[in-house]
Design a protein around this motif. Sequence first.
Motif, short mmCIF file in Angstrom:
data_model
loop_
_atom_site.label_atom_id
_atom_site.label_comp_id
_atom_site.label_asym_id
_atom_site.label_seq_id
_atom_site.Cartn_x
_atom_site.Cartn_y
_atom_site.Cartn_z
N GLU A 1 2.87 24.49 -31.68
CA GLU A 1 4.45 24.93 -31.23
C GLU A 1 5.02 23.83 -31.29
OE1 GLU A 1 4.38 28.46 -29.23
OE2 GLU A 1 3.88 30.07 -30.44
N ALA A 2 3.59 23.02 -29.66
CA ALA A 2 4.60 21.68 -29.49
C ALA A 2 4.32 21.19 -30.15
CB ALA A 2 3.78 21.18 -28.49
N ALA A 3 3.61 20.81 -31.45
CA ALA A 3 3.98 19.86 -32.51
C ALA A 3 5.40 20.41 -33.59
CB ALA A 3 2.33 19.74 -33.62
N ARG A 4 5.20 21.68 -34.03
CA ARG A 4 6.21 21.80 -34.39
C ARG A 4 7.66 21.07 -33.92
NH1 ARG A 4 3.54 26.98 -36.83
NH2 ARG A 4 2.40 26.52 -37.78
N VAL A 5 7.62 21.62 -32.53
CA VAL A 5 8.31 21.20 -31.63
C VAL A 5 9.42 19.01 -31.75
CG1 VAL A 5 10.10 20.72 -29.69
CG2 VAL A 5 9.16 22.90 -30.62
#
Length: 540
Positions: A426-430
């Motif tokens: 999720e952090a990478a997609r953000v």
Amino acid sequence: MSAPVTEDSDVAVDPRRTKRSIRARRMADGASVGWKLLLVKILAMGVIDALAVYSVIVLAQTAQWVPIVVILLVTGFANYIYFSRGNLPAKYLIPGLVFLFVFQIFAAGYTAYVAFTNYGTGHNSDKDAAVNALLLQAQERVPDSPAYQLTIVERFGEFSFLVTDPDGEVEIGNDLDPLTPVEDAQMQGGRAVGLDGYESLGFADIVANQAQIAEMAVPLSDDPNDGSLRTPDGSTAYVYTSKLVYDEVADTMTDTRTGVVYADIGTGAFTAEDGTELLPGWRIWVGTDNFERAFAEDSIRGPFLSVLVWTFVFAFLSVATTFVLGLFIAIVFNDPRMRSKKYYRVLMILPYAFPGFLSALVWAGMMNQEFGFLNVVLFGGADIPWLTNEWLAKFSILLVNLWLGFPYMFLICTGALQAIPDELQEAARVDGASAWQVFRSIKFPLLLVAVAPLLIASFAYNFNNFSLIYMLTGGGPRDAAAGVNVGATDILITMVYKVAFVGSTADYGLASAFSIMIFLIVGTISVIAFRQTKALEELN
């Protein structure tokens, strides 16, 4: 001043006495079952000691003193450990260590020993046994041999000849023991028909065992050149002598018909001047000859190197294809949008649930060139040589191994993917990473941390995947020009098996040398690979 102690005062309790009393109560509580455990221990160790004594007696008959010393030391140490107080860790370790020694260390050590000998067809025993075998196989009946009246007797499952010679003397002997005189034989009509401690065979028993009795050759004396007694009918024996004569002083074997002399020249067989050998021979220490043959003889070196290259290719492609397919299916089924995943997962692991050798046999039938399901149904009766053409056979092996191996990779990849925290993705997609970037930079490196040791183990397994190769193609198609029994789809382990056990001749020494090479190759690759996986641990 201290206060006086009255009768109603509490008496101080000594803590040491309390501990002793607690220990005594525990021992008393355990005493009710202690004798049962002791009885089981005595019975178990009694069985082990009895087996050890029996092994020592058997080994002593062949003068194998080193194994006798090892057995006595191990048995004595086990008795000391199990009948002494304490030593609890050793009591649990000894059974495992014994099995480790018998099934791993001893097996590996004996394989290494055989690799430095000429052990194989024609060289299976020691020199004395080879001399006796040569004299026996060259025996012929003496034309003017007198007839010995014969009674076949049996004791402890062994047959013996109870003979009455033309002079009326009674003697008894068998294949191992030469004739010796007896005085208390039971006589009937001037013929010995029985002996105390032996059971005389009737006509029906002789007929039932006629093949074994016809092969018996009872030496007349300790000198094998004197000949032996053999019987064609179980009732009369005749003298047989060998056309070969063994000279123990000169250590030569002479053919009395041709006059050719065969000498022991250190090759494990009696050899004539023109190089002709008398077989069987005997086992000898040949040093590194078997390893040199693997690389020096053209008829062995070429096939061996081809098999070695194919083994690496097969192991690498097997791991790569099964891992890629298993990872792809695991990623698809790990998607939360996927419905009915549990049912699909059950279907995916079915190939893994069936025994591999049975699946290989089913696939071998399906790939039959004339009647197989693939040719008849899928390809409309085409004549495709799936298992008899060199390259199609290799492709078929990789295809079947993919069918058998991808469920395992699917399972471990599924577990590894589910262990990756969702917060990282999720952090990478953000941060704007695409799905491919998330997989390449986050999921895949973390996945390798978990599955890299399993990939190495899978490579080692496929490097020695005997059942698939042998059940599907038998290592074929056969390489007729090779100096060893080897085919186009053989890997090292199947080649070792065929060199040792398949065909009219067996070369255990060469097969053991190949086995040592396999061990060194797999061990070296595993050590290097496991060292490289340490770099992946830094990702955690």
